[in-house]
Design a protein around this motif. Structure first.
Motif, short mmCIF file in Angstrom:
data_model
loop_
_atom_site.label_atom_id
_atom_site.label_comp_id
_atom_site.label_asym_id
_atom_site.label_seq_id
_atom_site.Cartn_x
_atom_site.Cartn_y
_atom_site.Cartn_z
N TRP A 272 0.74 -1.22 -0.11
CA TRP A 272 0.12 0.09 -0.17
C TRP A 272 0.83 1.24 0.03
CZ3 TRP A 272 -5.49 -0.35 2.35
CH2 TRP A 272 -6.27 0.54 1.87
N PHE A 273 0.88 1.97 -1.20
CA PHE A 273 1.70 2.98 -1.27
C PHE A 273 0.73 4.43 -1.08
CE2 PHE A 273 3.91 6.42 -3.99
CZ PHE A 273 4.98 6.59 -3.03
N SER A 274 1.03 5.28 -0.41
CA SER A 274 0.00 6.45 -0.23
C SER A 274 1.27 7.60 -0.23
CB SER A 274 -0.29 6.66 1.52
OG SER A 274 -1.25 5.38 1.65
N ASN A 340 -1.93 3.49 -4.17
CA ASN A 340 -1.81 2.37 -4.59
C ASN A 340 -1.87 1.32 -3.95
OD1 ASN A 340 -1.09 1.07 -7.20
ND2 ASN A 340 0.47 0.29 -5.96
N ILE A 341 -2.85 0.22 -4.24
CA ILE A 341 -3.15 -0.73 -3.24
C ILE A 341 -3.01 -2.08 -4.26
CG2 ILE A 341 -4.48 -1.78 -1.56
CD1 ILE A 341 -6.22 0.99 -1.77
N ASP A 342 -1.84 -2.75 -3.91
CA ASP A 342 -1.56 -4.09 -4.35
C ASP A 342 -2.30 -5.08 -3.54
OD1 ASP A 342 -0.02 -3.62 -6.83
OD2 ASP A 342 1.20 -2.47 -5.32
N ILE A 343 -3.47 -5.86 -4.07
CA ILE A 343 -3.88 -6.85 -3.66
C ILE A 343 -3.81 -8.11 -4.07
CG2 ILE A 343 -5.60 -5.30 -2.29
CD1 ILE A 343 -7.95 -6.30 -4.13
N PHE A 344 -4.28 -9.26 -3.50
CA PHE A 344 -4.23 -10.52 -4.11
C PHE A 344 -5.51 -11.32 -3.83
CE2 PHE A 344 -2.29 -12.99 -0.62
CZ PHE A 344 -1.58 -12.10 -0.09
#
Ligand SMILES: NC(=O)c1ccc[n+]([C@@H]2O[C@H](COP(=O)([O-])OP(=O)(O)OC[C@H]3O[C@@H](n4cnc5c(N)ncnc54)[C@H](O)[C@@H]3O)[C@@H](O)[C@H]2O)c1
Length: 439
Positions: A272-274, A340-344
């Motif tokens: 999670w990049f803020s 930017n939220i990287d989820i799986f």
């Protein structure tokens, strides 16, 4: 759920004084908002105390009064604000400089705003490196400064005739510090004030003066103030509530909306990049690494606590979390945040969520100031003392008892807040079990 005994709550008679260290963007937006709303020029959008309702009893009962009719809150017309700032600008001049509200509105409020002048501040540039201003208290020990603030509070009370007061910090973010030996007990702290111990910050001097004067204290910024044994001891011995810290207004508000949702569906998180761009004075102060560190710590903890990586190691143990704030003057108070939220998901397949929040920092924060002030006053009249965890809803880094982890999930926080109000009024607490509807 069991019905509770009604708590004795003293009536909200008379005026309520709101004492605010810092008269910058948030404070002037709050004060101008009060004046505008009194004159019918705007509505208190974003305020739970003014617009919220509370369900009572079963869903079949159809009882959902307005919160302000359910618990005895001070009325907005009864609030009287007094502030301190290192700059001598009155509230009108400061609001114009802050550039949050538009000039046609400020012109209509010029008379009451111009009449509000800040009291000279307790300030130490070691704690806010990027600022310096002329409106300061005369030189003296830290105890002298605490006594000067107590004098200010006494004078404010006499001149306005308020019957109760709340102090809420809306001044700049101080540099990151951990509790030191001087914060261990009230005795150590008072000794430290006499000796002007460098570990005692200006915000702690204001908080000490407030609590000694019988005034509850709330912290809208991320630095440590009452999060230490000495001032908690003082709050308890004076039977006063304290709350904090750091208004949950923009990006962290979004985070605490989205993260519980991902967790509810057991979707994993790899990163999670803020990042934010912000051009107001707050942004300038946060450009200093020490003040930014206070903000970074307060912004970072929410995800870890919500996602509970220890309980869900496959989903949340190793996510990468980064928070940035960039000072970018052209934007003023109109902050822009990107997440930017990287989820799986199923079988580990990756997905992404992008959030681009074009917000207005102080427009989001002003209703929180109003609610915190009114609920702190309610807490005081209900005899509640020490940390008010039920107000976690409003804060990025909620204060909590040492043996507990803080609750960051905004939906749990709201449930807790409303159940606390039900508890105060002797109403049945709502568990959402609902089996009785299907008997
Ligand atoms: N706006 C938001 O959404 C939001 C959210 C969370 C936290 N906060 C915090 O709220 C605080 C206020 O934000 P803002 O946008 O109004 O900032 P701002 O810079 O516009 O106003 C802060 C004011 O405090 C004054 N000040 C600094 N040190 C002081 C002291 N020791 N005594 C008295 N005055 C002092 C400054 O001169 C300034 O006028 C900041 O700490 C900010 O980090 C704001």
């Amino acid at each position: 759920m069991q019905q509770t005994e009604k708590i004795r709550i003293a009536p909200a008679d008379g005026k309520l004084g709101v004492l605010v260290p810092g008269m910058g963007a948030v404070t002037t937006t709050f004060i101008a908002g009060l004046e505008a709303i009194k004159r019918g020029l705007g509505k208190p959008i974003g305020s739970l105390t003014q617009l919220g309702t509370i369900r009572l009893g079963k869903r079949t009962e159809g009882r959902s009064p307005a919160i302000q009719d359910f618990v005895p809150l001070a009325r907005m017309e009864d609030l009287v604000v007094g502030a301190w700032d290192i700059f001598p600008d009155n509230a009108y001049e400061s609001a114009v400089k802050a550039g949050v509200l538009e000039m046609p509105l400020l012109e209509q409020l010029k008379v009451p705003l111009s009449a509000m002048k800040p009291m000279p501040a307790v300030f130490d540039q070691e704690y806010v490196k990027r600022l310096n201003g002329p409106n300061m208290k005369p030189k003296g020990s830290k105890m002298d400064h605490a006594e000067m603030v107590m004098d200010d509070i006494r004078r404010f009370k006499q001149s306005t005739g308020v019957s109760r007061m709340i102090m809420i910090w809306c001044a700049s973010t101080e540099v990151f510090r951990q509790p030191a030996a001087v914060h261990a007990t009230l005795k150590d702290f008072e000794c430290g004030l006499q000796k002007s111990d460098p570990e005692i910050s200006p915000s702690q001097i204001y908080a000490y003066a407030a609590l000694k004067s019988g005034v509850p204290y709330a912290n809208g910024a991320p630095h440590m103030t009452t999060d230490m044994p000495a001032l908690l001891e003082l709050a308890r011995s004076q039977n006063l509530p304290v709350a904090g810290k750091d208004f949950k207004s923009g990006q962290t508000f979004m985070k605490t909306l989205v993260a519980p949702g991902l967790k509810s569906r057991l979707l994993g998180l790899s990163g999670w990049f803020s990042t934010n761009i912000l051009g107001n004075r707050d942004g300038e102060v946060l450009d200093d690494p020490g003040s930014f560190r206070s903000k970074e710590v307060s912004k970072s903890s929410a995800l870890e606590y919500i996602l509970q990586g220890n309980l869900y190691p496959d989903l949340y143990r190793d996510f990468y979390h980064k928070v940035r704030i960039e000072y970018y003057p052209p934007r003023g108070d109109a902050k822009e945040g990107w997440d930017n939220i990287d989820i799986f998901g199923w079988l580990g397949y990756p997905m992404q969520i992008k959030i681009n929040f074009l917000c207005r920092d102080s427009i989001l924060a002003a209703p929180l100031v109003l609610d915190i002030v009114l609920f702190m006053d309610l807490a005081q009249r209900a005899g509640m003392r020490g940390i008010q965890e039920w107000l976690s809803f409003y804060f990025k880094a909620p204060m909590h008892a040492p043996e507990l982890y803080p609750e960051h999930d905004i939906f749990i926080q709201l449930m807790k807040l409303k159940n606390t109000l039900r508890w105060m009024r002797g109403e049945t607490l709502i568990t959402h079990l609902g089996l009785e509807y299907y008997d």
